[in-house]
Enzyme design. Structure first.
Site, short mmCIF file in Angstrom:
data_model
loop_
_atom_site.label_atom_id
_atom_site.label_comp_id
_atom_site.label_asym_id
_atom_site.label_seq_id
_atom_site.Cartn_x
_atom_site.Cartn_y
_atom_site.Cartn_z
N PRO A 11 41.46 25.13 143.18
CA PRO A 11 40.73 25.75 142.06
C PRO A 11 41.18 27.16 141.74
CG PRO A 11 39.38 25.70 144.04
CD PRO A 11 40.59 24.86 144.33
N ASN A 12 41.17 27.43 140.44
CA ASN A 12 41.45 28.74 139.84
C ASN A 12 42.93 29.13 139.87
OD1 ASN A 12 38.64 29.36 139.24
ND2 ASN A 12 38.39 29.51 141.45
N ASN A 74 48.13 24.52 148.67
CA ASN A 74 47.32 25.73 148.48
C ASN A 74 45.96 25.25 147.98
OD1 ASN A 74 46.06 28.10 148.02
ND2 ASN A 74 47.68 29.01 146.77
N GLU A 98 50.11 24.45 154.96
CA GLU A 98 49.08 25.21 154.24
C GLU A 98 49.70 26.52 153.76
OE1 GLU A 98 45.61 26.03 156.64
OE2 GLU A 98 44.98 27.68 155.33
N ARG A 107 41.94 40.09 154.10
CA ARG A 107 40.90 40.10 153.06
C ARG A 107 39.51 39.86 153.68
NH1 ARG A 107 42.71 36.36 148.31
NH2 ARG A 107 41.00 37.49 147.30
C1 DQA Z 1 44.35 31.73 148.02
C2 DQA Z 1 43.42 32.48 148.98
C3 DQA Z 1 42.02 31.92 148.92
O1 DQA Z 1 41.18 32.65 149.80
C4 DQA Z 1 41.46 32.04 147.52
O2 DQA Z 1 40.18 31.42 147.45
C5 DQA Z 1 42.36 31.50 146.47
C6 DQA Z 1 43.82 31.69 146.61
C7 DQA Z 1 45.76 32.35 147.96
O3 DQA Z 1 46.67 31.68 147.50
O4 DQA Z 1 45.93 33.53 148.32
O5 DQA Z 1 41.91 31.00 145.45
O6 DQA Z 1 44.50 30.39 148.52
#
Ligand code: DQA
Length: 145
Positions: A11-12, A74, A98, A107
């Site tokens: 997502p996103n 990812n 991963e 983070r």
């Molecule tokens: C992410 C890291 C995740 O914590 C985050 O929710 C993402 C992107 C990254 O590629 O750095 O959406 O997977």
């Protein structure tokens, strides 16, 4: 077993390029796909590259990769939340790397735990789009059994 690798995005990640560029950089997902295509070709792999915002669809995409040479995953936020996705990765028995663009360990604490890490071959994070290229290179040198 096929010679195809599946690069699967959660997502996103469709918003890359405009999404928090100070964390995720300026490259779009299309830029990352182009990078993956070059890297896959270099290693003689065919490539499937997909993105979904839906957890269930991501489970479906992992299941659809059964029999593939490898998965670069990812899973974005589902990394930190999804038992269903972890079970899918464990079930298909495809070598999975991963990857994360950002260094999740630098983070928020909630990003330090991954449901996926115990069931994948390895984890690469913090190298921006190169995390994907490194993931593909890792598959190339990973035994299939
Ligand atoms: C992410 C890291 C995740 O914590 C985050 O929710 C993402 C992107 C990254 O590629 O750095 O959406 O997977």
């Amino acid at each position: 077993m096929s010679n195809t690798i599946h690069v699967l995005n959660g997502p996103n990640l469709n918003l890359l390029g405009t999404r928090e560029p100070q964390i995720y950089g300026a490259d779009t997902l299309a830029d990352i796909e182009a990078l993956c295509r070059r890297e896959a070709e270099r290693h003689g792999f065919a490539l499937v590259f997909q993105q979904t915002n839906s957890e269930g669809t991501l489970v479906d995409l992992v299941q659809a990769a059964r029999g593939a040479r490898g998965i670069v995953l990812n899973a974005a936020a589902y990394t930190h939340t999804s038992v269903a996705l972890r079970d899918a990765v464990a079930a298909v028995g495809v070598p999975t790397i991963e990857v994360h663009l950002s260094n999740v360990f630098a983070r928020e604490a909630f990003r330090h735990h991954s449901y996926l890490s115990p069931v994948v071959r390895g984890v690469i994070c913090g190298f921006g789009p190169q995390s994907y290229a490194l993931g593909i290179a890792a598959l190339a040198s990973t035994p299939t059994a």
